[in-house]
Design a protein around this motif. Structure first.
Motif, mmCIF file in Angstrom:
data_model
loop_
_atom_site.group_PDB
_atom_site.id
_atom_site.type_symbol
_atom_site.label_atom_id
_atom_site.label_comp_id
_atom_site.label_asym_id
_atom_site.label_seq_id
_atom_site.Cartn_x
_atom_site.Cartn_y
_atom_site.Cartn_z
ATOM 1 N N ASP A 29 73.950 4.883 35.426
ATOM 2 C CA ASP A 29 74.193 3.452 35.260
ATOM 3 C C ASP A 29 72.901 2.661 35.072
ATOM 4 O O ASP A 29 72.906 1.567 34.501
ATOM 5 N N GLU A 30 71.781 3.197 35.561
ATOM 6 C CA GLU A 30 70.507 2.497 35.459
ATOM 7 C C GLU A 30 69.709 2.901 34.220
ATOM 8 O O GLU A 30 68.878 2.140 33.742
ATOM 9 N N ARG A 31 69.946 4.108 33.725
ATOM 10 C CA ARG A 31 69.139 4.621 32.621
ATOM 11 C C ARG A 31 70.036 5.203 31.536
ATOM 12 O O ARG A 31 70.886 6.055 31.806
ATOM 13 N N GLN A 32 69.825 4.765 30.299
ATOM 14 C CA GLN A 32 70.654 5.215 29.188
ATOM 15 C C GLN A 32 70.330 6.635 28.757
ATOM 16 O O GLN A 32 71.203 7.364 28.279
ATOM 17 N N VAL A 33 69.084 7.046 28.941
ATOM 18 C CA VAL A 33 68.623 8.338 28.436
ATOM 19 C C VAL A 33 68.143 9.211 29.590
ATOM 20 O O VAL A 33 67.288 8.796 30.382
ATOM 21 N N GLY A 34 68.684 10.416 29.686
ATOM 22 C CA GLY A 34 68.180 11.366 30.668
ATOM 23 C C GLY A 34 66.778 11.796 30.294
ATOM 24 O O GLY A 34 66.365 11.701 29.137
ATOM 25 N N ARG A 35 66.018 12.305 31.271
ATOM 26 C CA ARG A 35 64.647 12.696 30.961
ATOM 27 C C ARG A 35 64.081 13.620 32.030
ATOM 28 O O ARG A 35 64.526 13.632 33.178
ATOM 29 N N TYR A 36 63.080 14.364 31.609
ATOM 30 C CA TYR A 36 62.254 15.174 32.509
ATOM 31 C C TYR A 36 60.976 14.401 32.761
ATOM 32 O O TYR A 36 60.346 13.874 31.833
ATOM 33 N N HIS A 37 60.573 14.297 34.024
ATOM 34 C CA HIS A 37 59.369 13.557 34.394
ATOM 35 C C HIS A 37 58.474 14.466 35.231
ATOM 36 O O HIS A 37 58.924 15.062 36.205
ATOM 37 N N THR A 38 57.207 14.575 34.830
ATOM 38 C CA THR A 38 56.279 15.415 35.572
ATOM 39 C C THR A 38 54.962 14.688 35.799
ATOM 40 O O THR A 38 54.604 13.761 35.057
ATOM 41 N N THR A 39 54.263 15.098 36.845
ATOM 42 C CA THR A 39 52.974 14.526 37.222
ATOM 43 C C THR A 39 51.974 15.657 37.451
ATOM 44 O O THR A 39 52.362 16.835 37.516
ATOM 45 N N PRO A 40 50.682 15.351 37.598
ATOM 46 C CA PRO A 40 49.689 16.408 37.814
ATOM 47 C C PRO A 40 50.007 17.234 39.057
ATOM 48 O O PRO A 40 50.507 16.714 40.057
ATOM 49 N N SER A 41 49.709 18.518 38.996
ATOM 50 C CA SER A 41 50.005 19.407 40.119
ATOM 51 C C SER A 41 49.213 19.052 41.361
ATOM 52 O O SER A 41 49.621 19.357 42.482
ATOM 53 N N ASN A 42 48.065 18.396 41.185
ATOM 54 C CA ASN A 42 47.268 17.984 42.353
ATOM 55 C C ASN A 42 47.724 16.640 42.917
ATOM 56 O O ASN A 42 47.099 16.106 43.836
ATOM 57 N N GLU A 43 48.795 16.093 42.335
ATOM 58 C CA GLU A 43 49.413 14.840 42.788
ATOM 59 C C GLU A 43 48.474 13.644 42.681
ATOM 60 O O GLU A 43 48.687 12.620 43.334
ATOM 61 N N SER A 44 47.449 13.762 41.850
ATOM 62 C CA SER A 44 46.501 12.673 41.660
ATOM 63 C C SER A 44 46.666 12.103 40.252
ATOM 64 O O SER A 44 46.241 12.718 39.272
ATOM 65 N N VAL A 45 47.305 10.947 40.144
ATOM 66 C CA VAL A 45 47.517 10.289 38.860
ATOM 67 C C VAL A 45 46.373 9.313 38.599
ATOM 68 O O VAL A 45 46.069 8.460 39.441
ATOM 69 N N VAL A 46 45.727 9.452 37.455
ATOM 70 C CA VAL A 46 44.576 8.616 37.120
ATOM 71 C C VAL A 46 44.961 7.147 37.050
ATOM 72 O O VAL A 46 44.239 6.273 37.527
ATOM 73 N N SER A 47 46.107 6.861 36.437
ATOM 74 C CA SER A 47 46.575 5.483 36.296
ATOM 75 C C SER A 47 48.087 5.467 36.210
ATOM 76 O O SER A 47 48.681 6.303 35.524
ATOM 77 N N ASP A 48 48.704 4.512 36.889
ATOM 78 C CA ASP A 48 50.155 4.393 36.826
ATOM 79 C C ASP A 48 50.597 3.446 35.710
ATOM 80 O O ASP A 48 51.759 3.063 35.637
ATOM 81 N N LYS A 49 49.654 3.100 34.823
ATOM 82 C CA LYS A 49 49.968 2.226 33.697
ATOM 83 C C LYS A 49 49.952 2.962 32.359
ATOM 84 O O LYS A 49 50.302 2.376 31.336
ATOM 85 N N VAL A 50 49.514 4.214 32.362
ATOM 86 C CA VAL A 50 49.445 4.975 31.113
ATOM 87 C C VAL A 50 50.355 6.193 31.213
ATOM 88 O O VAL A 50 50.615 6.704 32.302
ATOM 89 N N ALA A 51 50.833 6.652 30.064
ATOM 90 C CA ALA A 51 51.750 7.795 30.067
ATOM 91 C C ALA A 51 51.779 8.461 28.707
ATOM 92 O O ALA A 51 51.368 7.879 27.690
#
Length: 279
Positions: A29-51
């Motif tokens: 109901d919240e999202r029209q498109v299903g998706r796979y989402h992954t992040t770095p294995s070290n759990e350290s994201v450089v920026s939460d504004k880029v993808a």
């Protein structure tokens, strides 16, 4: 740098094996498109504004390769990577195996009778997907919706990467001026969506096969002449020798040029994305 080291334990018939670590969320109901989402294995994201958003080939998430590749991109770049399920009801991943070689000459020893028979068998199984396969624009609404949903979550700089049918999506999305968040795209062995080329003004990296039945040498020459005539538009084009359609997403150990092209194409995608997002 190394993208994904290929060895007999991690690759079978063009299918990467392993356990994707990301999370798949179906449409709801919240999202029209299903998706796979992954992040770095070290759990350290450089920026939460880029993808990065990875648009798959026509098999979508039925094949493990895009998930495993997304994990590798996330590790190399330190960012969030999304793989939208923009194709509804994709065909079985092995549907075209008998008629779609992974490298030049794979089926060269077949007789003409055997080849015709194989094609006939595939057509009998694949006929209901053929209209969608020949009309990339049929998948564009969901591809666009998936991008819009990611932007709504706060991402302001996005690089899109597409393989095969996904490469067609990247061309169309980059040509749409409303997608201001896009800073560039990587396009791997797509169909040539020539109607979009005049409207693409953002940086692009093209990784193409020299023996692609869907994007031939004349198409490559036309692509180069079109983009090289544009002033101030960054354009890179790599043409990999002794490769066929699909080399950058379905590699094989049975053919050294294809294996090397898979590595080089995706490593170049990492370098290109890093420059656009962080330099």
């Amino acid at each position: 740098m190394t993208f994904i080291p290929l060895s007999p334990c991690c690759l079978t018939g063009g299918r990467l094996t392993g356990t994707p670590r990301g999370i798949y969320r179906p449409a709801d109901d919240e999202r029209q498109v299903g998706r796979y989402h992954t992040t770095p294995s070290n759990e350290s994201v450089v920026s939460d504004k880029v993808a990065m958003v990875l648009y798959t080939d026509f098999f979508c998430l039925a094949l493990p390769n895009p998930k495993i590749m997304a994990d590798a991109f996330a590790d190399a770049l330190g960012i969030n990577v999304f793989v939208p399920e923009y194709i509804v009801d994709p065909p079985s991943v092995d549907l075209f195996d008998s008629v779609a070689p992974l490298y030049p000459g794979q089926y060269a020893s077949r007789s003409m009778f055997t080849s015709i028979y194989m094609f006939g068998q595939v057509i009998l199984k694949a006929w209901r997907w053929l209209p969608a396969m020949f009309s990339p624009k049929k998948q564009l609404p969901l591809a666009q919706a998936s991008l819009d949903e990611i932007v709504q979550e706060g991402y302001t700089k996005i690089v899109i990467v597409g393989y095969c049918r996904g490469g067609a999506m990247v061309q169309h999305l980059l040509s749409n001026s409303k997608n201001e968040c896009l800073v560039g795209g990587v396009i791997c062995h797509p169909t040539p969506e020539e109607s979009t080329w005049s409207n693409i003004t953002k940086p692009t990296l093209w990784n193409l096969a020299d023996q692609d039945q869907m994007f031939g040498i004349k198409d490559i020459d036309h692509l180069k002449s079109t983009f090289e005539a544009k002033e101030g538009v960054e354009f890179q084009c790599n043409v990999y020798k002794e490769t066929l359609h699909g080399f950058a997403t379905r590699p094989t150990l049975d053919h050294e040029p294809t294996k090397k092209a898979f590595e080089k194409a995706n490593s170049s995608a990492i370098d290109f994305t890093r420059k656009l997002l962080f330099e």
